[in-house]
Design a protein around this motif. Sequence first.
Motif, PDB file in Angstrom:
ATOM      1  N   ASP A 147       6.620   4.325  33.275  1.00 54.45           N
ATOM      2  CA  ASP A 147       6.918   4.540  31.857  1.00 54.45           C
ATOM      3  C   ASP A 147       8.137   3.725  31.460  1.00 54.45           C
ATOM      4  N   CYS A 148       8.150   3.261  30.215  1.00 60.34           N
ATOM      5  CA  CYS A 148       9.298   2.559  29.661  1.00 60.34           C
ATOM      6  C   CYS A 148      10.466   3.546  29.576  1.00 60.34           C
ATOM      7  N   VAL A 149      11.647   3.118  29.981  1.00 55.79           N
ATOM      8  CA  VAL A 149      12.799   4.020  29.959  1.00 55.79           C
ATOM      9  C   VAL A 149      13.308   4.267  28.548  1.00 55.79           C
ATOM     10  N   LEU A 150      12.873   3.470  27.569  1.00 57.88           N
ATOM     11  CA  LEU A 150      13.329   3.658  26.189  1.00 57.88           C
ATOM     12  C   LEU A 150      12.337   4.440  25.337  1.00 57.88           C
ATOM     13  N   CYS A 151      11.054   4.054  25.380  1.00 60.64           N
ATOM     14  CA  CYS A 151      10.085   4.687  24.476  1.00 60.64           C
ATOM     15  C   CYS A 151       9.021   5.515  25.198  1.00 60.64           C
TER      16      CYS A 151
END
Length: 63
Positions: free
Chosen positions: A28-32
């Motif tokens: 998973d993207c750490v931002l979104c």
Amino acid sequence: MSDDAGDTDSCLTDATRPPRADGPPYADCVLCREPTEYPESYKGITLCPVCEWQEAQRTACSG
């Protein structure tokens, strides 16, 4: 570090990219929290293509 323009730049970074995954599961993207192109087993910061592009724009040299 490869430079498409062939010239040297005073704003070089040594950002290493995680290896691309051959298939799911994706990290998973750490931002979104959207799926990235990187394997779930990768330990470190992973960004989706959109956040990766936005981060590159944010940190780019202004000239």
